[in-house]
Design a protein around this motif. Structure first.
Motif, short mmCIF file in Angstrom:
data_model
loop_
_atom_site.label_atom_id
_atom_site.label_comp_id
_atom_site.label_asym_id
_atom_site.label_seq_id
_atom_site.Cartn_x
_atom_site.Cartn_y
_atom_site.Cartn_z
N UNK A 18 0.82 -1.21 0.00
CA UNK A 18 0.00 0.00 0.00
C UNK A 18 0.86 1.26 0.00
N UNK A 19 0.31 2.30 -0.56
CA UNK A 19 0.87 3.64 -0.47
C UNK A 19 0.20 4.32 0.72
N UNK A 20 0.81 5.31 1.28
CA UNK A 20 0.21 6.02 2.42
C UNK A 20 -0.58 7.26 1.99
N UNK A 21 0.13 8.31 1.58
CA UNK A 21 -0.53 9.59 1.29
C UNK A 21 -1.33 9.53 0.00
N UNK A 22 -2.60 9.82 0.12
CA UNK A 22 -3.51 9.78 -1.03
C UNK A 22 -4.14 8.42 -1.22
N UNK A 23 -3.68 7.43 -0.46
CA UNK A 23 -4.24 6.07 -0.56
C UNK A 23 -4.84 5.65 0.78
N UNK A 24 -4.00 5.41 1.78
CA UNK A 24 -4.51 5.08 3.11
C UNK A 24 -5.02 6.32 3.84
N UNK A 25 -4.42 7.45 3.52
CA UNK A 25 -4.83 8.71 4.15
C UNK A 25 -5.18 9.74 3.08
N UNK A 26 -6.07 10.64 3.45
CA UNK A 26 -6.40 11.80 2.63
C UNK A 26 -6.12 13.02 3.50
N UNK A 27 -5.20 13.86 3.06
CA UNK A 27 -4.83 15.02 3.86
C UNK A 27 -4.24 14.62 5.20
N UNK A 28 -3.60 13.46 5.26
CA UNK A 28 -2.97 12.99 6.49
C UNK A 28 -3.90 12.25 7.44
N UNK A 29 -5.18 12.15 7.09
CA UNK A 29 -6.17 11.48 7.95
C UNK A 29 -6.50 10.11 7.39
N UNK A 30 -6.39 9.09 8.23
CA UNK A 30 -6.67 7.72 7.83
C UNK A 30 -8.13 7.60 7.38
N UNK A 31 -8.33 6.95 6.23
CA UNK A 31 -9.68 6.74 5.70
C UNK A 31 -10.40 5.73 6.59
N UNK A 32 -11.62 6.06 6.97
CA UNK A 32 -12.43 5.18 7.83
C UNK A 32 -12.74 3.86 7.13
N UNK A 33 -12.69 2.78 7.89
CA UNK A 33 -13.03 1.47 7.36
C UNK A 33 -11.85 0.62 6.94
N UNK A 34 -10.68 1.20 6.87
CA UNK A 34 -9.50 0.47 6.40
C UNK A 34 -9.07 -0.62 7.38
N UNK A 35 -9.02 -0.29 8.65
CA UNK A 35 -8.49 -1.22 9.65
C UNK A 35 -9.21 -2.56 9.61
N UNK A 36 -10.53 -2.54 9.55
CA UNK A 36 -11.31 -3.78 9.53
C UNK A 36 -11.04 -4.59 8.27
N UNK A 37 -10.92 -3.90 7.15
CA UNK A 37 -10.65 -4.59 5.89
C UNK A 37 -9.25 -5.21 5.88
N UNK A 38 -8.29 -4.50 6.42
CA UNK A 38 -6.93 -5.05 6.48
C UNK A 38 -6.89 -6.29 7.39
N UNK A 39 -7.63 -6.26 8.47
CA UNK A 39 -7.70 -7.44 9.34
C UNK A 39 -8.28 -8.62 8.58
N UNK A 40 -9.31 -8.39 7.77
CA UNK A 40 -9.92 -9.45 6.98
C UNK A 40 -8.90 -10.00 5.98
N UNK A 41 -8.17 -9.12 5.31
CA UNK A 41 -7.17 -9.57 4.34
C UNK A 41 -6.05 -10.36 5.02
N UNK A 42 -5.66 -9.96 6.22
CA UNK A 42 -4.67 -10.74 6.97
C UNK A 42 -5.20 -12.14 7.24
#
Length: 153
Positions: A18-42
């Motif tokens: 994953x990329x961070x800026x512009x992908x996981x975060x927008x304006x430095x703020x983590x996009x909501x919903x990512x953490x749960x999806x990453x846990x599922x992918x793990x």
């Protein structure tokens, strides 16, 4: 994770980059919903890493919050070199910027997100899939029917 794509064949992916800026975060703020999806992918067997030049100085904190590995890579060439260490024929990458282009060129599956920070046209053209958000990108990997519908011939 093994995906069977009709008229294409088997797609074996074990590492998500994953990329961070512009992908996981927008304006430095983590996009909501990512953490749960990453846990599922793990739980599906993916190793998950993000590369970043850490422009905002928050990469280590985000890595800890998400429970994933962070590798500092400040240039497109550095991202490519780090990707090569991970056996790119089994990698999927998600990014948006020009810095992600070289990585996108060598992975098995490249996904570009078109979120608030935009996407570079060269990276967009190098991708296999384009989606409107990081959550949509992660959902494509979680729900194999979405991936099949996009990649089948």
């Amino acid at each position: 994770m093994n995906y069977v794509i009709p008229q294409v064949g088997q797609l074996k992916l074990h590492t998500l980059i994953l990329d961070l800026n512009g992908t996981l975060t927008i304006g430095g703020i983590l996009v909501e919903g990512i953490k749960e999806r990453l846990q599922k992918l793990k739980s599906l067997g993916f190793k998950i890493i993000f590369f970043s030049g850490d422009t905002r100085g928050n990469a280590s904190h985000i890595a800890q919050e998400l429970g994933i590995e962070f590798i500092k890579a400040s240039t497109g060439e550095q991202k490519r070199e780090e990707t090569e260490k991970l056996d790119p024929k089994y990698c999927v990458s998600i990014g948006n910027g020009l810095i992600d282009l070289e990585m996108m060129k060598i992975v098995k599956l490249g996904i570009v997100t078109l979120q608030g920070e935009g996407a570079h046209v060269k990276t967009l053209l190098a991708a296999d899939i384009v989606v409107t958000s990081i959550n949509d990108a992660l959902d494509v990997l979680i729900d194999s029917d979405r991936l099949v519908a996009t990649l089948r011939k």
